[in-house]
Write a protein that holds these residues in place. Structure first.
Motif, PDB file in Angstrom:
ATOM      1  N   PRO A   1      -8.728  -4.091  -3.819  1.00 34.58           N
ATOM      2  CA  PRO A   1      -9.882  -3.207  -3.609  1.00 34.58           C
ATOM      3  C   PRO A   1     -10.088  -2.298  -4.812  1.00 34.58           C
ATOM      4  CG  PRO A   1      -8.031  -2.534  -2.255  1.00 34.58           C
ATOM      5  CD  PRO A   1      -7.645  -3.821  -2.907  1.00 34.58           C
ATOM      6  N   ALA A   2     -11.217  -1.580  -4.815  1.00 35.25           N
ATOM      7  CA  ALA A   2     -11.580  -0.747  -5.958  1.00 35.25           C
ATOM      8  C   ALA A   2     -10.562   0.358  -6.214  1.00 35.25           C
ATOM      9  CB  ALA A   2     -12.957  -0.140  -5.727  1.00 35.25           C
ATOM     10  N   ASP A   3      -9.934   0.899  -5.179  1.00 32.37           N
ATOM     11  CA  ASP A   3      -8.967   1.981  -5.385  1.00 32.37           C
ATOM     12  C   ASP A   3      -7.548   1.455  -5.610  1.00 32.37           C
ATOM     13  OD1 ASP A   3      -8.403   1.118  -2.848  1.00 32.37           O
ATOM     14  OD2 ASP A   3      -8.755   3.031  -1.861  1.00 32.37           O
ATOM     15  N   ASN A   4      -7.374   0.156  -5.696  1.00 30.87           N
ATOM     16  CA  ASN A   4      -6.098  -0.510  -6.002  1.00 30.87           C
ATOM     17  C   ASN A   4      -5.001  -0.250  -4.984  1.00 30.87           C
ATOM     18  OD1 ASN A   4      -6.899  -1.954  -8.242  1.00 30.87           O
ATOM     19  ND2 ASN A   4      -6.501  -0.242  -9.632  1.00 30.87           N
ATOM     20  N   ARG A   5      -5.364   0.109  -3.765  1.00 31.54           N
ATOM     21  CA  ARG A   5      -4.351   0.234  -2.719  1.00 31.54           C
ATOM     22  C   ARG A   5      -4.009  -1.159  -2.227  1.00 31.54           C
ATOM     23  NH1 ARG A   5      -6.348   3.460   2.067  1.00 31.54           N
ATOM     24  NH2 ARG A   5      -8.296   2.486   1.504  1.00 31.54           N
ATOM     25  N   PRO A   6      -2.749  -1.402  -1.894  1.00 26.23           N
ATOM     26  CA  PRO A   6      -2.414  -2.707  -1.312  1.00 26.23           C
ATOM     27  C   PRO A   6      -3.022  -2.822   0.086  1.00 26.23           C
ATOM     28  CG  PRO A   6      -0.472  -1.303  -1.439  1.00 26.23           C
ATOM     29  CD  PRO A   6      -1.584  -0.561  -2.109  1.00 26.23           C
ATOM     30  N   TYR A   7      -3.241  -4.029   0.508  1.00 31.75           N
ATOM     31  CA  TYR A   7      -3.863  -4.269   1.811  1.00 31.75           C
ATOM     32  C   TYR A   7      -3.016  -3.727   2.957  1.00 31.75           C
ATOM     33  CZ  TYR A   7      -7.605  -7.146  -0.032  1.00 31.75           C
ATOM     34  OH  TYR A   7      -8.719  -7.571  -0.690  1.00 31.75           O
TER      35      TYR A   7
END
Length: 184
Positions: free
Chosen positions: A11-17
């Motif tokens: 995702p755009a904020d680079n958080r893992p799923y």
């Protein structure tokens, strides 16, 4: 080690799923699919698959219209001279061959045209009528180049004219409707 399957899409904020809610995961997946479909490889793949499917249906339809094709074997001059079972076998095999042939051709042409159009659009950094015209010319010339320069020129002109006509029609439908007398 967490049990998250990495798909290569972040995702755009680079958080893992694993740190997202289910709704955020769905939104991130939808955004990734939309971004892929709007990319040149995505457009190319979708055009190839769509062309393949439509070409298969077109071949099936055209084969069903050609019901009086001569068989060509000795002793049998017309398909209606054969027993029904053999007629059906010949017709279905002909339908399969034509469907497969048209599916491959339509898919190939759709894929080439879409890739060229997307490349031209990326190079020009514009989305206008000339992209389709240039892509049609390049595609038509490329498909006919083995037959010589005259065929390439005719292929260029034919594909460019067809692409321009279709593009003008498609862009015309998206434009603002004309004013009418009922809005007074």
């Amino acid at each position: 080690m967490n049990n998250v399957i990495f798909t290569g899409i972040r995702p755009a904020d680079n958080r893992p799923y694993s740190e997202m809610t289910q709704e955020e995961q769905a939104a991130a997946g939808a955004d990734a699919m939309i971004n892929f479909m709007q990319s040149c490889p995505g457009k190319t793949i979708m055009s190839g698959v769509s062309g393949f499917v439509l070409g298969g249906f077109f071949g099936l339809f055209m084969a069903s219209m050609a019901y009086d094709v001569p068989v060509g074997s000795e002793g049998v001059k017309h398909i209606s001279d054969l027993p029904l079972k053999q007629q059906m076998k010949l017709q279905f095999s002909d339908m399969g061959r034509r469907s497969w042939s048209n599916a491959k051709n339509f898919g190939y042409i759709g894929m080439i045209y879409s890739a060229v159009e997307c490349s031209v659009e990326s190079l020009r950094a514009k989305n206008d009528l000339y992209n389709g015209t240039a892509a049609g010319c390049i595609t038509g010339a490329g498909l006919a180049i083995k037959s010589g320069p005259q065929a390439a020129l005719l292929g260029c002109a034919g594909f460019a004219a067809f692409s321009t006509a279709i593009d003008m029609y498609m862009r015309g439908e998206a434009s603002r409707p004309p004013p009418n007398d009922y809005d007074d």
